[in-house]
Design a protein around this motif. Structure first.
Motif, short mmCIF file in Angstrom:
data_model
loop_
_atom_site.label_atom_id
_atom_site.label_comp_id
_atom_site.label_asym_id
_atom_site.label_seq_id
_atom_site.Cartn_x
_atom_site.Cartn_y
_atom_site.Cartn_z
N GLU A 120 27.16 66.81 58.90
CA GLU A 120 27.36 66.15 60.19
C GLU A 120 26.01 65.82 60.83
O GLU A 120 25.81 64.73 61.37
N LEU A 121 25.08 66.75 60.76
CA LEU A 121 23.75 66.52 61.32
C LEU A 121 23.05 65.36 60.62
O LEU A 121 22.48 64.48 61.27
N ASP A 122 23.13 65.32 59.28
CA ASP A 122 22.53 64.21 58.54
C ASP A 122 23.17 62.89 58.94
O ASP A 122 22.48 61.88 59.09
N GLY A 123 24.49 62.88 59.10
CA GLY A 123 25.18 61.66 59.50
C GLY A 123 24.77 61.18 60.87
O GLY A 123 24.60 59.99 61.12
N ARG A 124 24.60 62.11 61.80
CA ARG A 124 24.19 61.72 63.16
C ARG A 124 22.75 61.23 63.21
O ARG A 124 22.42 60.32 63.95
N ILE A 125 21.90 61.86 62.40
CA ILE A 125 20.50 61.45 62.39
C ILE A 125 20.35 60.01 61.88
O ILE A 125 19.56 59.24 62.41
N TRP A 126 21.15 59.65 60.87
CA TRP A 126 20.99 58.33 60.26
C TRP A 126 21.95 57.29 60.83
O TRP A 126 22.04 56.19 60.32
N ASN A 127 22.63 57.62 61.90
CA ASN A 127 23.54 56.68 62.54
C ASN A 127 22.92 56.17 63.83
O ASN A 127 22.93 56.88 64.85
N PRO A 128 22.38 54.93 63.84
CA PRO A 128 21.73 54.42 65.04
C PRO A 128 22.67 54.34 66.25
O PRO A 128 22.22 54.41 67.39
#
Length: 59
Positions: free
Chosen positions: A48-56
């Motif tokens: 989830e953290l990776d997804g949020r980091i790479w989601n502008p």
């Protein structure tokens, strides 16, 4: 599952096989289940953290 979790589960398996106490066997079994669940939750939160980091859109 990482190496630390595997090592800990192996140690609990060994302790569980060496004891004759039902209470201790139950404790070791429950502890193993908690470790597995924590590993799953950690993996989910990292994803989830990776997804949020790479989601502008979430910045």
């Amino acid at each position: 599952m990482d190496d630390e979790q595997k090592w800990l589960l192996d140690q609990l398996d060994q302790l569980q096989s060496e004891t004759t106490s039902f209470i201790e066997k139950s404790l070791f079994d429950t502890t193993k289940r908690i470790i597995v669940q924590q590993g799953k939750r950690i993996e989910q939160h990292e994803g989830e953290l990776d997804g949020r980091i790479w989601n502008p859109g979430k910045w």
